[in-house]
Design an enzyme around this catalytic site. Structure first.
Site, PDB file in Angstrom:
ATOM      1  CB  SER A 127      14.692 -20.780  40.615  1.00 39.95           C
ATOM      2  OG  SER A 127      13.902 -19.084  39.765  1.00 39.95           O
ATOM      3  CE1 TYR A 152      10.345 -24.138  41.186  1.00 39.31           C
ATOM      4  CE2 TYR A 152       9.986 -21.558  41.495  1.00 39.31           C
ATOM      5  CZ  TYR A 152      10.733 -22.566  40.950  1.00 39.31           C
ATOM      6  OH  TYR A 152      11.318 -23.064  40.174  1.00 39.31           O
ATOM      7  CE  LYS A 156      13.645 -24.919  41.255  1.00 41.83           C
ATOM      8  NZ  LYS A 156      14.090 -26.109  40.354  1.00 41.83           N
TER       9      LYS A 156
HETATM   10  N1  UFG Z   1       2.215 -12.031  32.934  1.00 44.73           N
HETATM   11  C1  UFG Z   1       1.009 -11.669  32.457  1.00 44.73           C
HETATM   12  N2  UFG Z   1       0.380 -12.726  32.050  1.00 44.73           N
HETATM   13  C2  UFG Z   1       0.789 -13.425  32.158  1.00 44.73           C
HETATM   14  C3  UFG Z   1       1.914 -14.459  33.005  1.00 44.73           C
HETATM   15  C4  UFG Z   1       2.865 -13.732  33.731  1.00 44.73           C
HETATM   16  O1  UFG Z   1       1.440 -10.491  33.201  1.00 44.73           O
HETATM   17  O2  UFG Z   1      -0.199 -14.310  32.324  1.00 44.73           O
HETATM   18  C5  UFG Z   1       3.572 -11.823  33.987  1.00 44.73           C
HETATM   19  C6  UFG Z   1       3.907 -11.683  35.611  1.00 44.73           C
HETATM   20  O3  UFG Z   1       2.625 -10.995  36.622  1.00 44.73           O
HETATM   21  C7  UFG Z   1       5.817 -11.072  35.583  1.00 44.73           C
HETATM   22  C8  UFG Z   1       6.041 -11.686  34.020  1.00 44.73           C
HETATM   23  O4  UFG Z   1       4.517 -11.558  33.473  1.00 44.73           O
HETATM   24  O5  UFG Z   1       5.304  -9.668  35.941  1.00 44.73           O
HETATM   25  C9  UFG Z   1       6.715 -13.072  34.124  1.00 44.73           C
HETATM   26  O6  UFG Z   1       5.951 -13.993  34.228  1.00 44.73           O
HETATM   27  P1  UFG Z   1       6.184 -15.385  33.919  1.00 44.73           P
HETATM   28  O7  UFG Z   1       4.960 -16.260  35.173  1.00 44.73           O
HETATM   29  O8  UFG Z   1       6.143 -15.886  32.821  1.00 44.73           O
HETATM   30  O9  UFG Z   1       7.573 -16.192  35.696  1.00 44.73           O
HETATM   31  P2  UFG Z   1       7.973 -15.074  37.244  1.00 44.73           P
HETATM   32  O10 UFG Z   1       9.065 -14.472  36.715  1.00 44.73           O
HETATM   33  O11 UFG Z   1       7.279 -15.081  38.028  1.00 44.73           O
HETATM   34  O12 UFG Z   1       8.568 -16.436  37.802  1.00 44.73           O
HETATM   35  C10 UFG Z   1       9.515 -17.016  37.183  1.00 44.73           C
HETATM   36  C11 UFG Z   1       9.963 -17.833  36.994  1.00 44.73           C
HETATM   37  C12 UFG Z   1       9.961 -19.330  38.047  1.00 44.73           C
HETATM   38  C13 UFG Z   1       9.924 -19.099  39.491  1.00 44.73           C
HETATM   39  C14 UFG Z   1       9.769 -17.556  39.475  1.00 44.73           C
HETATM   40  C15 UFG Z   1       9.996 -16.635  41.160  1.00 44.73           C
HETATM   41  O13 UFG Z   1       9.131 -18.702  35.953  1.00 44.73           O
HETATM   42  O14 UFG Z   1      10.479 -20.518  37.685  1.00 44.73           O
HETATM   43  O15 UFG Z   1      10.002 -16.728  38.760  1.00 44.73           O
HETATM   44  O16 UFG Z   1       9.212 -15.586  40.738  1.00 44.73           O
HETATM   45  F1  UFG Z   1       9.601 -19.659  40.008  1.00 44.73           F
END
Ligand code: UFG
Length: 350
Positions: A127, A152, A156
């Protein structure tokens, strides 16, 4: 002779898309899953899309060393793609032992069995989280891995290291039992298969952005919370590299072929799998509304702890070495995510 690829966690979101692409590329696939975070919906969808009723499916837990050993004894496995792992960042903070035990234990069992059965090609699902809050963007495979901010993320990093060390040791030890390894570092996988027969099926309240968007649009959730609009980015919301899940799946097929065809330039290789294109949360929400013609109820709330401001991939290594490139636009992907959500709603009515 057809080569056989074992897909651990193959009934899940990414695993099911990868299974489809592998079968369409002519591989035999063995799907194994403990079904801890999915039901048979996606596996049934895979059978429909490929027209193959005979895909071997083994319900098993990769933490069970004897079961993994048995699996390698039953099938002649030429390559393994290892997805079987827990993936919720917040849950990993609350339950670190469970995460380390599951994510490391299952991978160690795969490597042990692979060695015992004469060696194998192993693709590990890593990831972009390993880069943390990168100083320089886009990140290349050479960018430093920063200390993980969650168990988590740490699993990785540790699994990447386990693979690297195992590859090195098994090659040093001689011909039998050698492991070749590729780690694919995914950015943000989103969307669903164009058939709308497989896609992401989160249990409970989604943690990730796109399933939350689609569930809000269909009325399962009242309002999407956008976490933070005061980041130092053009519109104040976080930037991510959203990669279509079918494009991502295709990267696995070319990476497996590279290993099986002896095309690797080193016994252990790492590739970023992203689009190279940063998209903000607000842009993604707007694109979703526009492409699907739906109005989304959303509001801005505080930042979510642990989120990085921005991350996107430098993709030239994957483009040049794997001959792979993300092809679908964010709009196409968001349309596929919406088609999938509507498909689930229809199926639930029946
Ligand atoms: N977000 C929102 N509202 C939500 C969900 C997410 O605004 O309800 C925003 C988050 O703050 C972030 C973006 O959308 O800015 C993406 O969020 P995600 O949760 O979809 O994805 P992430 O970038 O946090 O997560 C990804 C992978 C994980 C990994 C992570 C590490 O999905 O497996 O990056 O940071 F671990």
């Amino acid at each position: 002779m057809k080569k056989t690829v074992l897909v651990s966690g193959g009934a899940g979101y990414i695993g099911s898309h990868v299974t489809v692409e592998l079968i369409e590329a002519g591989y035999d696939v063995v799907v194994a899953d403990n079904m801890s975070n999915c039901d048979m919906t996606c596996f049934e969808g895979v059978k429909k899309i490929t027209g193959r009723e005979d895909i071997p499916f083994v319900k098993m837990d990769f933490c069970d060393a004897a079961a993994v050993e048995d699996l390698f004894g039953r099938f002649k496995i030429d390559a393994v793609i290892h997805f079987a792992a827990f993936k919720a960042v917040g849950e990993s903070v609350a339950k670190p032992v469970m995460y380390y035990k599951n994510n490391l234990g299952s991978f160690l069992n795969v490597l042990e069995a692979a060695q015992a059965h004469g060696g194998c090609n192993v693709l590990f699902s890593s990831s972009a989280t390993v880069y943390g809050e990168a100083e320089k963007l886009p990140v290349t495979e050479q960018s430093p891995r920063l200390p993980a901010t969650s168990p988590y993320g740490n699993t990785k990093q540790i699994c990447e290291d386990i693979l690297r060390d195992t590859v090195k040791a098994t090659h040093a030890a001689g011909a039998t039992g050698a492991i070749n390894g590729i780690a694919l570092r995914y950015f943000n996988p989103i969307g669903a298969h164009p058939s709308a027969l497989i896609g992401e099926l989160p249990r409970g309240v989604p943690n990730n952005l796109v399933p939350f968007i689609t569930q809000t649009a269909i009325g399962k959730r009242e309002c999407l919370s956008i976490f933070g609009n005061d980041y130092p980015t053009p519109d104040g919301t976080c930037l991510r590299d959203y990669i279509d899940v079918v494009d991502l799946a295709k990267a696995h097929v070319v990476a497996v072929a590279r290993m099986l065809n002896g095309k690797m330039k080193a016994d252990y290789e790492i590739f970023n799998v992203g689009t190279g294109r940063p998209v903000s949360v607000a842009e993604l929400v707007n694109s979703f509304e526009k492409v699907n013609g739906v109005k989304l109820n959303y509001r801005f709330v505080d930042r979510r702890p642990g989120d990085v401001t921005a991350i996107w991939a430098e993709t030239s290594l994957a483009n040049e070495e794997l001959g792979w490139k993300a092809e679908r636009s964010v709009e196409q992907t968001l349309a596929s995510a919406w088609a999938w959500e509507k498909h689930i709603a229809e199926s639930n009515k029946k």
